[in-house]
Design a protein around this motif. Structure first.
Motif, PDB file in Angstrom:
ATOM      1  N   ASP A  45       7.321   2.194  -8.494  1.00 12.57           N
ATOM      2  CA  ASP A  45       8.390   1.364  -7.949  1.00 12.57           C
ATOM      3  C   ASP A  45       8.559   1.594  -6.447  1.00 12.57           C
ATOM      4  O   ASP A  45       8.891   0.665  -5.700  1.00 12.57           O
ATOM      5  N   VAL A  46       8.284   2.819  -6.004  1.00 15.14           N
ATOM      6  CA  VAL A  46       8.340   3.114  -4.574  1.00 15.14           C
ATOM      7  C   VAL A  46       7.180   2.428  -3.858  1.00 15.14           C
ATOM      8  O   VAL A  46       7.345   1.857  -2.772  1.00 15.14           O
ATOM      9  N   LEU A  47       5.994   2.450  -4.470  1.00 11.23           N
ATOM     10  CA  LEU A  47       4.831   1.782  -3.882  1.00 11.23           C
ATOM     11  C   LEU A  47       5.060   0.278  -3.753  1.00 11.23           C
ATOM     12  O   LEU A  47       4.644  -0.336  -2.768  1.00 11.23           O
ATOM     13  N   VAL A  48       5.714  -0.304  -4.741  1.00 10.57           N
ATOM     14  CA  VAL A  48       6.025  -1.742  -4.667  1.00 10.57           C
ATOM     15  C   VAL A  48       6.932  -2.006  -3.469  1.00 10.57           C
ATOM     16  O   VAL A  48       6.706  -2.939  -2.691  1.00 10.57           O
ATOM     17  N   ARG A  49       7.949  -1.166  -3.310  1.00  8.16           N
ATOM     18  CA  ARG A  49       8.867  -1.344  -2.172  1.00  8.16           C
ATOM     19  C   ARG A  49       8.149  -1.147  -0.850  1.00  8.16           C
ATOM     20  O   ARG A  49       8.337  -1.925   0.095  1.00  8.16           O
ATOM     21  N   TYR A  50       7.329  -0.111  -0.759  1.00 11.00           N
ATOM     22  CA  TYR A  50       6.573   0.127   0.466  1.00 11.00           C
ATOM     23  C   TYR A  50       5.669  -1.066   0.796  1.00 11.00           C
ATOM     24  O   TYR A  50       5.568  -1.482   1.955  1.00 11.00           O
ATOM     25  N   THR A  51       4.999  -1.589  -0.218  1.00  8.19           N
ATOM     26  CA  THR A  51       4.086  -2.727  -0.015  1.00  8.19           C
ATOM     27  C   THR A  51       4.848  -3.932   0.537  1.00  8.19           C
ATOM     28  O   THR A  51       4.396  -4.583   1.493  1.00  8.19           O
ATOM     29  N   LYS A  52       5.978  -4.213  -0.044  1.00 12.16           N
ATOM     30  CA  LYS A  52       6.785  -5.355   0.416  1.00 12.16           C
ATOM     31  C   LYS A  52       7.267  -5.138   1.853  1.00 12.16           C
ATOM     32  O   LYS A  52       7.190  -6.049   2.686  1.00 12.16           O
ATOM     33  N   GLU A  53       7.760  -3.946   2.141  1.00 12.46           N
ATOM     34  CA  GLU A  53       8.271  -3.652   3.486  1.00 12.46           C
ATOM     35  C   GLU A  53       7.176  -3.817   4.540  1.00 12.46           C
ATOM     36  O   GLU A  53       7.381  -4.440   5.588  1.00 12.46           O
ATOM     37  N   LEU A  54       6.016  -3.249   4.253  1.00  9.95           N
ATOM     38  CA  LEU A  54       4.928  -3.290   5.230  1.00  9.95           C
ATOM     39  C   LEU A  54       4.391  -4.698   5.413  1.00  9.95           C
ATOM     40  O   LEU A  54       4.055  -5.108   6.530  1.00  9.95           O
ATOM     41  N   LEU A  55       4.319  -5.460   4.345  1.00 13.65           N
ATOM     42  CA  LEU A  55       3.851  -6.846   4.461  1.00 13.65           C
ATOM     43  C   LEU A  55       4.862  -7.711   5.199  1.00 13.65           C
ATOM     44  O   LEU A  55       4.484  -8.565   6.015  1.00 13.65           O
ATOM     45  N   HIS A  56       6.148  -7.510   4.931  1.00  9.67           N
ATOM     46  CA  HIS A  56       7.178  -8.257   5.669  1.00  9.67           C
ATOM     47  C   HIS A  56       7.085  -7.951   7.164  1.00  9.67           C
ATOM     48  O   HIS A  56       7.137  -8.854   8.000  1.00  9.67           O
TER      49      HIS A  56
ATOM     50  N   LEU B 144      -2.704   1.060   2.057  1.00  7.56           N
ATOM     51  CA  LEU B 144      -2.023   1.057   0.763  1.00  7.56           C
ATOM     52  C   LEU B 144      -2.868   1.751  -0.302  1.00  7.56           C
ATOM     53  O   LEU B 144      -2.356   2.519  -1.123  1.00  7.56           O
ATOM     54  N   PHE B 145      -4.178   1.486  -0.282  1.00  8.30           N
ATOM     55  CA  PHE B 145      -5.082   2.134  -1.235  1.00  8.30           C
ATOM     56  C   PHE B 145      -5.069   3.653  -1.022  1.00  8.30           C
ATOM     57  O   PHE B 145      -5.072   4.421  -1.988  1.00  8.30           O
ATOM     58  N   PHE B 146      -5.025   4.071   0.223  1.00  2.77           N
ATOM     59  CA  PHE B 146      -4.996   5.499   0.564  1.00  2.77           C
ATOM     60  C   PHE B 146      -3.788   6.182  -0.055  1.00  2.77           C
ATOM     61  O   PHE B 146      -3.906   7.277  -0.628  1.00  2.77           O
ATOM     62  N   ILE B 147      -2.614   5.568   0.047  1.00  2.00           N
ATOM     63  CA  ILE B 147      -1.416   6.226  -0.480  1.00  2.00           C
ATOM     64  C   ILE B 147      -1.315   6.101  -1.999  1.00  2.00           C
ATOM     65  O   ILE B 147      -0.662   6.918  -2.653  1.00  2.00           O
ATOM     66  N   MET B 148      -1.972   5.102  -2.582  1.00  2.00           N
ATOM     67  CA  MET B 148      -1.969   4.952  -4.038  1.00  2.00           C
ATOM     68  C   MET B 148      -2.907   5.944  -4.708  1.00  2.00           C
ATOM     69  O   MET B 148      -2.700   6.324  -5.861  1.00  2.00           O
ATOM     70  N   THR B 149      -3.967   6.331  -4.007  1.00  2.00           N
ATOM     71  CA  THR B 149      -5.010   7.186  -4.586  1.00  2.00           C
ATOM     72  C   THR B 149      -4.985   8.607  -4.038  1.00  2.00           C
ATOM     73  O   THR B 149      -5.900   9.381  -4.289  1.00  2.00           O
ATOM     74  N   MET B 150      -3.972   8.926  -3.263  1.00  2.00           N
ATOM     75  CA  MET B 150      -3.842  10.247  -2.661  1.00  2.00           C
ATOM     76  C   MET B 150      -5.029  10.595  -1.770  1.00  2.00           C
ATOM     77  O   MET B 150      -5.597  11.690  -1.832  1.00  2.00           O
ATOM     78  N   GLY B 151      -5.442   9.613  -0.915  1.00  2.00           N
ATOM     79  CA  GLY B 151      -6.402   9.945   0.126  1.00  2.00           C
ATOM     80  C   GLY B 151      -7.761   9.293   0.067  1.00  2.00           C
ATOM     81  O   GLY B 151      -8.649   9.666   0.833  1.00  2.00           O
TER      82      GLY B 151
END
Length: 306
Positions: free
Chosen positions: A139-150, A227-234
């Motif tokens: 749920d945090v990743l979803v929020r981060y994705t939206k914020e960064l895309l906006h 985004l892939f980096f933070i989803m996969t831990m590096g």
């Protein structure tokens, strides 16, 4: 370096920045944490001045002017200070509301002041999770994705390409993400050259035979890998040794590179709760920029699927 830097704004207000401590150092200079009158904490970057740095700083203040009111999704420069001796060499004196001239700084340097965005960037955030064997919640990743895309969508609506999006250039402060370091940014009509950080540079930027058609989509590629980096831990979507990266990006046919990226994304995300992001990451990092989504199209996908 003076402990206190004094200058005057264009409307005649006297200001001073108290330098508190050094917080970073890179190829282009040092960064300090300071306290600005009436504002609070700021980041203060000190760089040795040359033609390229001067050009970059002028672009930064033009971007600041174009953005208007300080945005909540980015940390552009708030003030650039030049020493008057620099302009005695024949350099044109720039006119901009975010530039001040002061003899209270080193003669061979420029000082840029930024709102303080916090102490934690996404690279450091991933490092902490990696060390503690934890992951960022979906749920945090979803929020981060939206914020960064906006935020990216707003930059692109102003005709601005960041050109160096990566985990280290996104700060997390008070629960909100902000883009920092616009040193390589440009307005579309002035963008040129192969700049950025390896693994986050889009394939078309490596290709010196053809001019980049869509600078906004180079940012989308960079953000997709971030985004892939933070989803996969590096991990990176181009999962190779860094010594082979440039060769692979410049010699591998785009369709083959796309298949490699698809394999990498599925390999690390399938079977995890972040598998739902796979189509988005693949679309953002498509090596063919004509097929790659824009930030606005990415947002539409997110609203529909996440």
């Amino acid at each position: 370096m003076n402990k206190v830097i004094s200058y005057t704004t264009n409307d005649g207000n006297a200001k001073s920045v108290i330098i508190e401590k050094e917080i970073g150092e890179g190829a282009f200079g040092k960064v300090y944490k300071g306290i600005l009158d009436g504002v609070g904490y700021v980041a203060v970057k000190v760089q040795k001045l040359n033609r390229n740095i001067f050009k970059s700083l002028i672009t930064e203040v033009k971007i600041r002017s174009a953005l208007g009111v300080m945005p909540d999704y980015a940390v552009p420069v708030e003030r650039v200070l030049f020493h008057p001796v620099f302009f005695k060499s024949g350099a044109p004196l720039p006119k901009n509301e975010f530039i001040s001239i002061t003899d209270n700084i080193p003669k061979d340097s420029a000082v840029s002041i930024y709102p303080f965005a916090g102490d934690l960037d996404l690279f450091e955030l991933v490092s902490v999770h990696y060390k503690t064997k934890t992951r960022i919640a979906k749920d945090v990743l979803v929020r981060y994705t939206k914020e960064l895309l906006h935020g990216l969508k707003h930059l692109h609506e102003k005709g601005i390409a960041h050109r160096d999006i990566k985990p280290e250039n996104i700060m997390l402060g008070e629960g909100k993400l902000k883009y920092i370091d616009f040193g390589l940014a440009c307005f579309y009509e002035n963008c040129e050259g192969s700049v950025g950080t390896p693994f986050y540079i889009a394939p078309e930027v490596y290709d010196k035979k053809m001019p980049v058609e869509d600078w906004d989509k180079t940012d989308v590629f960079s953000l997709g890998n971030t985004l892939f980096f933070i989803m996969t831990m590096g991990k990176n979507v181009i999962d190779v040794d860094d010594r082979l990266l440039k060769q692979i990006m410049t010699t591998t046919p785009r369709e083959a590179l796309k298949d490699d990226i698809k394999y990498t994304v599925h390999n690390y995300l399938l079977g995890t709760e972040n598998a739902v992001f796979s189509p988005l990451i693949i679309a953002m990092t498509d090596p063919d920029e004509s097929r790659r989504l824009t930030a606005e199209e990415c947002l539409e996908w997110v609203e529909k699927n996440l």
